[in-house]
Design an enzyme around this catalytic site. Sequence first.
Site, PDB file in Angstrom:
ATOM      1  N   ASP A 147       4.954  23.373 -30.702  1.00 16.48           N
ATOM      2  CA  ASP A 147       5.522  22.645 -29.575  1.00 16.48           C
ATOM      3  C   ASP A 147       4.379  22.259 -28.639  1.00 16.48           C
ATOM      4  O   ASP A 147       3.754  23.118 -28.019  1.00 16.48           O
ATOM      5  CB  ASP A 147       6.531  23.555 -28.862  1.00 16.48           C
ATOM      6  CG  ASP A 147       7.297  22.840 -27.759  1.00 16.48           C
ATOM      7  OD1 ASP A 147       6.791  21.831 -27.230  1.00 16.48           O
ATOM      8  OD2 ASP A 147       8.396  23.309 -27.410  1.00 16.48           O
ATOM      9  N   HIS A 148       4.126  20.957 -28.530  1.00 16.46           N
ATOM     10  CA  HIS A 148       2.972  20.490 -27.769  1.00 16.46           C
ATOM     11  C   HIS A 148       3.133  20.743 -26.269  1.00 16.46           C
ATOM     12  O   HIS A 148       2.158  20.654 -25.514  1.00 16.46           O
ATOM     13  CB  HIS A 148       2.741  19.003 -28.034  1.00 16.46           C
ATOM     14  CG  HIS A 148       1.308  18.578 -27.860  1.00 16.46           C
ATOM     15  ND1 HIS A 148       0.329  19.413 -27.383  1.00 16.46           N
ATOM     16  CD2 HIS A 148       0.698  17.385 -28.099  1.00 16.46           C
ATOM     17  CE1 HIS A 148      -0.813  18.765 -27.333  1.00 16.46           C
ATOM     18  NE2 HIS A 148      -0.627  17.529 -27.753  1.00 16.46           N
ATOM     19  N   ARG A 149       4.345  21.051 -25.812  1.00 14.58           N
ATOM     20  CA  ARG A 149       4.539  21.399 -24.405  1.00 14.58           C
ATOM     21  C   ARG A 149       3.994  22.780 -24.102  1.00 14.58           C
ATOM     22  O   ARG A 149       3.560  23.059 -22.978  1.00 14.58           O
ATOM     23  CB  ARG A 149       6.029  21.345 -24.038  1.00 14.58           C
ATOM     24  CG  ARG A 149       6.679  19.983 -24.209  1.00 14.58           C
ATOM     25  CD  ARG A 149       8.179  20.090 -24.061  1.00 14.58           C
ATOM     26  NE  ARG A 149       8.771  20.994 -25.040  1.00 14.58           N
ATOM     27  CZ  ARG A 149      10.054  21.334 -25.077  1.00 14.58           C
ATOM     28  NH1 ARG A 149      10.897  20.830 -24.173  1.00 14.58           N
ATOM     29  NH2 ARG A 149      10.516  22.150 -26.009  1.00 14.58           N
TER      30      ARG A 149
ATOM     31  N   VAL B 236       1.731  24.472 -26.412  1.00 15.31           N
ATOM     32  CA  VAL B 236       0.441  24.684 -27.071  1.00 15.31           C
ATOM     33  C   VAL B 236      -0.260  23.337 -27.211  1.00 15.31           C
ATOM     34  O   VAL B 236       0.366  22.345 -27.607  1.00 15.31           O
ATOM     35  CB  VAL B 236       0.639  25.313 -28.464  1.00 15.31           C
ATOM     36  CG1 VAL B 236      -0.697  25.494 -29.158  1.00 15.31           C
ATOM     37  CG2 VAL B 236       1.393  26.638 -28.383  1.00 15.31           C
TER      38      VAL B 236
ATOM     39  N   PRO C 287       8.513  18.152 -28.960  1.00 14.37           N
ATOM     40  CA  PRO C 287       7.403  17.288 -29.382  1.00 14.37           C
ATOM     41  C   PRO C 287       6.521  18.020 -30.397  1.00 14.37           C
ATOM     42  O   PRO C 287       5.634  18.781 -30.045  1.00 14.37           O
ATOM     43  CB  PRO C 287       6.649  17.004 -28.079  1.00 14.37           C
ATOM     44  CG  PRO C 287       6.988  18.151 -27.183  1.00 14.37           C
ATOM     45  CD  PRO C 287       8.360  18.611 -27.554  1.00 14.37           C
TER      46      PRO C 287
END
Length: 421
Positions: free
Chosen positions: A393-395, A397, A222
């Site tokens: 990576d939004h998972r 950060v 993501p």
Amino acid sequence: MARTQITVPDLGDFEDVPVIDVLVKPGDQVALEDPLVTLESDKATMDIPATAAGTVTEVTVAVGDTVSMGSTVVVVDGGANGANPAPEAPAEPEKAAEEPVEESAPSEPEAAPTEAAQSAPTPDGPIYASPSVRRVARERGIDLSNVSGTGRKGRITVADVEGFDSAAPTTKKTGGTGGELLELTPWPTVDHARYGEVEVVPLSRIKRISGPGLSRNWARIPHVTQFDEADITDLEAFRKQLNSEQDIKVTMLAMLIVASVATLKAFPDFNSSLEGDELVLKRYYNVGFAADTEDGLLVPVIKDADTKGIIEIAAEIGELAGKAREGKLSIGEMQGGTFTISSLGGLGGTYFTPIINAPEVAILGVSRHAMKPVWDGEQFAPRLILPLSLSYDHRAVDGAAGARFTTYLKGILSDLRRILL
């Protein structure tokens, strides 16, 4: 006569790397550094060079075999400067001279399958495909034994897998790292020539190799991209001063690497990898940079960048970029990255969304700097502004951390003395 076994050098993290081409045969004369066999990993191909000169007496691998560090690929007689000398066989010169063909003949059908045999599906035989092709097939639920190879010597390519996939009537599923599935409709099949003149141009080797990884990274990570601007007016003046004082050309990329390492130390989550429910924080700083070549992008890695100064990093960038353009980068020189910088500064543009290079969790995109009027509290002053595009990576950060990262980075780029704080 001295015999030398030519073995596979250190391949880094790779094991069981497929042999995609054998360039010599028994009886050939080879010189030092002559290529003997070609290997292909997920990221690149590499030739195994001769470490001794002489006559090839034995080739111990064939196309489709897999090798690892230390595997013997060729035996050379009369070699000098070689490693791993092979033990001499019991002396039976007359017999050896009389029966060389008979001794090697039984292995020929397996060692060198004919092109016709390889081009057809072989349910019970070996399947000639690289790890990247096998991964694409697994993701799409395709049995490679049913796919005909159109590549060199009948190898199965990504295009072969995609072509087979597009003909399937059902939707395919792509597995994610946590077991989740993406429902994908079949790839559209279009007769492009129906609408006008077309030219079919094969993808370059680098694009064929990197394409599946880029698709995986974009589909499974993501991405969030944070855009910002850094004032590099003083930094550019310092760079020009350095270049007037010594011979090694210091590029803005070298300075970006130094500034990025300092920022990664302040925000360690960006120098990590996501492994299931855990974040692997790395205490080493290996910064990759995108190198533009005629065949596509390669990503050499500056190892232990935190231990090197700007001049040393600039020299290493020049060396690695030269190897990339000449097609001489080794697999090890593209491994181990913890953070990547993709600089398009010399080409133009303002912002873009760089794709994260898994298993990293962030990548910094840099576009072309431009002079802009900036309000200094009293008046507009001309300042050199550098556009930044940070994908993460939004998972691993969140958005607040992404904004803090770019704010910290542009503060260092505006004044490198902040590194000393």
